[in-house]
Design a protein around this motif. Structure first.
Motif, PDB file in Angstrom:
ATOM      1  N   MET A  18     -82.287  18.472  -7.658  1.00 53.62           N
ATOM      2  CA  MET A  18     -82.163  16.877  -7.128  1.00 53.62           C
ATOM      3  C   MET A  18     -81.683  17.031  -5.890  1.00 53.62           C
ATOM      4  O   MET A  18     -82.237  16.073  -4.856  1.00 53.62           O
ATOM      5  N   ILE A  19     -80.679  17.811  -5.446  1.00 52.08           N
ATOM      6  CA  ILE A  19     -80.265  17.658  -4.104  1.00 52.08           C
ATOM      7  C   ILE A  19     -81.295  18.032  -3.128  1.00 52.08           C
ATOM      8  O   ILE A  19     -81.358  17.538  -1.879  1.00 52.08           O
ATOM      9  N   TYR A  75     -85.113  16.588   1.193  1.00 51.03           N
ATOM     10  CA  TYR A  75     -86.729  16.773   1.624  1.00 51.03           C
ATOM     11  C   TYR A  75     -87.441  15.248   1.644  1.00 51.03           C
ATOM     12  O   TYR A  75     -88.099  15.208   2.698  1.00 51.03           O
ATOM     13  N   ASN A  76     -87.033  14.453   0.736  1.00 49.02           N
ATOM     14  CA  ASN A  76     -87.594  13.157   0.768  1.00 49.02           C
ATOM     15  C   ASN A  76     -87.151  12.261   2.062  1.00 49.02           C
ATOM     16  O   ASN A  76     -87.816  11.399   2.416  1.00 49.02           O
ATOM     17  N   SER A 107     -88.706  12.944   6.306  1.00 54.21           N
ATOM     18  CA  SER A 107     -89.776  12.094   6.912  1.00 54.21           C
ATOM     19  C   SER A 107     -89.171  10.779   7.595  1.00 54.21           C
ATOM     20  O   SER A 107     -89.966  10.282   8.605  1.00 54.21           O
ATOM     21  N   THR A 108     -88.085  10.283   6.969  1.00 50.91           N
ATOM     22  CA  THR A 108     -87.762   9.218   7.624  1.00 50.91           C
ATOM     23  C   THR A 108     -86.563   9.360   8.618  1.00 50.91           C
ATOM     24  O   THR A 108     -85.921   8.322   8.899  1.00 50.91           O
ATOM     25  N   ILE A 109     -86.152  10.432   8.896  1.00 51.42           N
ATOM     26  CA  ILE A 109     -84.967  10.760  10.067  1.00 51.42           C
ATOM     27  C   ILE A 109     -85.838  10.845  11.427  1.00 51.42           C
ATOM     28  O   ILE A 109     -86.425  11.733  11.514  1.00 51.42           O
ATOM     29  N   HIS A 110     -85.497   9.731  12.202  1.00 53.63           N
ATOM     30  CA  HIS A 110     -86.234   9.595  13.652  1.00 53.63           C
ATOM     31  C   HIS A 110     -85.212  10.323  14.487  1.00 53.63           C
ATOM     32  O   HIS A 110     -85.822  10.650  15.586  1.00 53.63           O
ATOM     33  N   GLU A 118     -91.561  23.010  -5.055  1.00 57.55           N
ATOM     34  CA  GLU A 118     -92.188  22.123  -6.030  1.00 57.55           C
ATOM     35  C   GLU A 118     -92.084  20.560  -5.265  1.00 57.55           C
ATOM     36  O   GLU A 118     -92.840  19.739  -5.443  1.00 57.55           O
ATOM     37  N   SER A 119     -91.067  20.335  -4.416  1.00 56.29           N
ATOM     38  CA  SER A 119     -91.170  18.904  -3.458  1.00 56.29           C
ATOM     39  C   SER A 119     -92.359  18.901  -2.902  1.00 56.29           C
ATOM     40  O   SER A 119     -93.005  17.804  -2.770  1.00 56.29           O
ATOM     41  N   SER A 120     -92.681  20.025  -2.234  1.00 60.20           N
ATOM     42  CA  SER A 120     -93.961  19.982  -1.429  1.00 60.20           C
ATOM     43  C   SER A 120     -95.265  19.726  -2.270  1.00 60.20           C
ATOM     44  O   SER A 120     -96.252  18.825  -1.920  1.00 60.20           O
TER      45      SER A 120
END
Length: 242
Positions: A193-194, A199-200, A203-206, A235-237
């Motif tokens: 989960m961590i 990972y999720n 993409s939103t870290i600018h 797995e996340s990818s």
């Protein structure tokens, strides 16, 4: 007012009933609300730390969340709030150590069986200022004393702050995450989960500094649990590619 309420119920349950309300205001966008919340937290934590008859034997379920909230405020854009958050953390650490004092007197080990490295004397001379603008100290001071649930609460709260609109907060969150993953990586029970949450959020870290430090955190975790981290990332990818 708050200390009067604590006097009526001098135990961890009473303390946490107050913190449930103050914690949400520590993150307020309004300066006066943050300052009032942090000041209130100082008052109640100082009260607990100074009263020997206060019952600290009950579980402190809010500890992980509170450590994260206060640590991030030690770098607040308002200097006074940062200093106050550092003072609150100082009293919080003393309370944490008080909960373990009997065990420490016997063998100087915490509930995980590890030798305690951070005693109050380690920062007695600098006092509350030891935590001011010094995020890396937080993991060393609290990491070895948190339960697995408290570590998870802290890490999840910090991950959410990686995308904070203020760079100073997002960067502090990344440093806090990296240092706790290095300090407590072996104690994470919810590893999939961590890793997925980190990972999720990538993409939103600018902010590039925040992203780089976050990647460092993943590397710190992988250095301790390589197979688990690699499996989770793969797995996340795959899930994100669907």
């Amino acid at each position: 007012m708050l200390t009067s309420l604590l006097s009526e119920t001098p135990n961890m349950e009473g303390l946490q009933e107050i913190l449930i309300h103050t914690n949400s205001w520590i993150e307020s966008e309004k300066t006066y609300e943050r300052e009032r919340a942090v000041k209130s937290t100082i008052h109640v934590l100082k009260f607990v730390s100074e009263h020997l008859d206060f019952d600290v034997s009950q579980e402190f379920s809010l500890l992980g969340q509170l450590v994260a909230l206060l640590a991030l405020r030690t770098v607040d854009s308002v200097k006074e709030i940062g200093e106050q958050a550092a003072e609150a953390m100082y009293h919080l650490h003393y309370i944490t150590m008080s909960k373990m004092v009997k065990e420490m007197e016997k063998r100087h080990k915490n509930r995980k069986g590890n030798v305690v490295k951070w005693l109050r004397e380690d920062f007695f001379i600098p006092g509350p200022s030891v935590f001011y603008n010094n995020i890396s100290k937080v993991a060393k001071a609290f990491g070895e004393h948190l339960t697995t649930d408290q570590i998870t609460d802290l890490v999840l709260k910090v991950i959410d702050s990686l995308v904070h609109e203020e760079k100073i907060i997002s960067q502090a969150a990344a440093v806090l995450l990296s240092s706790f993953l290095e300090e407590c990586g072996m104690d994470l029970e919810n590893l999939p989960m961590i890793v997925k949450e980190i990972y999720n959020h990538l993409s939103t870290i600018h902010d590039p500094v925040t992203k780089e430090e976050t990647m460092k955190g993943i590397c710190n975790l992988a250095s301790k649990r390589l197979n688990g981290v690699v499996d989770c990332l793969l797995e996340s990818s795959v899930e994100c590619d669907r």
